[in-house]
Design a protein around this motif. Sequence first.
Motif: not given
Length: 268
Positions: A15-22, A27-31, A45-50, A73-75
């Motif tokens: 798991r690598l979590t994107a830096p988009n907590p909210g 905690d962010g989107t898990n890729s 799976v799920d590259p996440g936000p840009a 969804h965009a995230d």
Amino acid sequence: MTEDTGIRTTALARRLTAPNPGPMTLDGTNSWLLGAPGQEDVVVVDPGPADRRHLAALAAAGRTVLTLVTHRHADHTGAVDDFHALTGAPVRGFLPEFCRDAPPLTDRETVEAAGCRIRVLHTPGHTSDSVSFHLPDDAPTGADGPGTGGTPGSVLTGDTILGRGTTMLDHPDGSLGDYLRSLQRLAVLGSALVLPAHGDVRDDVEAVCEELLEHRMERLAEVREALRALGRGASLEAITARIYADVPARVLPAARSSVGAQLAYLGF
């Protein structure tokens, strides 16, 4: 493959979590990075936000041979084009608009890549295009290895099941009826580990689904009670305010969307 890229979560998944907590992403989107031990190839799976640094870290994790997305969804999909350009790997989702150089996913399809068997399960409800990915050969870290000893496997659930709390239903695209059926479908996987797109891993998907089904029945009872108290002509905003009186204002739009899905399920 760079094994220290991402948190090793199971025998087949990091798991690598994107830096988009909210409030909506926790905690962010898990890729998720899928690949058998010793494999250089990975499925993302799920590259996440840009986010450039996040995508660079994903690309450094191994040779990406395929990118999958759980829903629109965009995230989860915001980085599809950037990551495709970075890796050249085909991209597949349930909707053709999120595919690159590959066909859309189909329900019950089995994808074989990076030494993994990935079963595609269409699990709508959060959105109409939501899919989950079952890894029947997966095992917890520390087990004898993937596919041995009757291990329970794992399932990547996107936003259908979160690591904590409950998901919103993106009404009208998302529907409560679909969501309840999706939970029932996932429950059949028994003690499989839950690898969500937000939050931490959960044990035993069957038990989690039973908990979530019970919670949705309780919410439906609250909606019925609010309709009795406020009248059948009460506004969506009034019903949401009554049921979610203690919810922070920033998550009220999501609460209204879920209440709208519940009202539609009840025929209002």
